[in-house]
Write a protein that holds these residues in place. Structure first.
Motif, short mmCIF file in Angstrom:
data_model
loop_
_atom_site.label_atom_id
_atom_site.label_comp_id
_atom_site.label_asym_id
_atom_site.label_seq_id
_atom_site.Cartn_x
_atom_site.Cartn_y
_atom_site.Cartn_z
N ALA A 41 0.74 -1.29 -0.01
CA ALA A 41 -0.04 -0.10 -0.10
C ALA A 41 0.73 1.07 0.13
O ALA A 41 0.28 2.48 -0.14
N ASP A 42 2.12 1.01 0.18
CA ASP A 42 2.90 2.28 0.10
C ASP A 42 3.53 2.59 -1.38
O ASP A 42 3.41 1.79 -2.18
N GLU A 43 4.29 3.74 -1.25
CA GLU A 43 5.07 3.88 -2.71
C GLU A 43 6.51 4.30 -2.32
O GLU A 43 6.79 4.74 -1.34
N LEU A 44 7.07 4.00 -3.36
CA LEU A 44 8.59 4.25 -3.19
C LEU A 44 8.98 5.30 -4.39
O LEU A 44 8.65 4.91 -5.43
N HIS A 45 9.86 6.15 -3.91
CA HIS A 45 10.34 7.22 -4.96
C HIS A 45 11.92 7.18 -4.65
O HIS A 45 12.40 7.41 -3.80
N LEU A 82 15.61 8.52 -1.46
CA LEU A 82 14.46 7.54 -1.30
C LEU A 82 13.52 7.98 -0.38
O LEU A 82 13.79 8.57 0.68
N THR A 83 12.50 8.26 -0.97
CA THR A 83 11.23 8.72 -0.09
C THR A 83 10.39 7.48 -0.37
O THR A 83 9.79 6.93 -1.27
N ASN A 84 9.92 6.95 1.06
CA ASN A 84 8.79 6.02 1.17
C ASN A 84 7.45 6.73 1.61
O ASN A 84 7.20 7.15 2.70
N VAL A 85 6.51 6.83 0.78
CA VAL A 85 5.02 7.52 0.98
C VAL A 85 4.66 6.27 1.86
O VAL A 85 4.36 5.05 1.16
#
Length: 170
Positions: free
Chosen positions: A90-94, A109-112
């Protein structure tokens, strides 16, 4: 001894909670791009084996993570060699890469997060994973698993949202 915390917990413009980590590697951007897009490179540091169909909407197959069922995700956006984002659970990784002078690259790295109370848990996990990437990028053997619990306690003590179940402990 307290853990050296490198992540930042933030609220994005759309109100979602995220955790962000940044590193600088002594490699050209094309090399760091392979760290985040090629399954055999990801295997050195990413918690799951990730095989990526590197195109918007492409499928990612995740396997081998002892704390997560095998599954799939979708590529949200890709701009080689500067940006990759995908859904992971259910998360997003950028992943954002910035070319610096002297063939160096800034890696962010951004973990939304789907749920804010996962911030401390996920931050601790990324500290361990990125420690392995740091060692791999430097051509050094990993020192062995860093203490996830020490990082977790550090983030909780710093007031980062916590309370989500911890696989393997709860």
């Amino acid at each position: 001894m307290s853990a050296d915390l490198t992540g930042t917990c933030l609220t994005l413009d759309d109100g979602r909670t995220a955790v962000r980590f940044s590193r600088t590697y002594d490699h050209p951007i094309e090399r760091v791009w392979r760290f985040v897009t090629e399954a055999d490179e990801l295997a050195h540091w990413f918690p799951s084996r990730a095989e990526i169909d590197l195109r918007p909407g492409g499928e990612i197959r995740f396997s081998g993570d002892p704390n997560m069922k095998d599954g799939t995700g979708r590529v949200i956006a890709v701009d080689p060699p500067r940006h990759l984002s995908f859904a992971w659970g259910a998360d997003e990784l950028h992943f954002d890469l910035e070319e610096l002078a002297d063939k160096r690259t800034r890696f962010t790295l951004t973990n939304v997060l789907d749920a804010p109370n996962t911030a401390a848990r996920n931050s601790a996990g990324w500290e361990v994973c990125l420690g392995a990437l740091d060692a791999y990028a430097a051509g050094s053997p990993a020192d062995g698993p860093a203490s996830w619990k020490e990082f977790y306690d550090g983030y909780v003590d710093a007031g980062v949202p916590s309370g989500a179940p911890v696989p393997g402990l709860d």
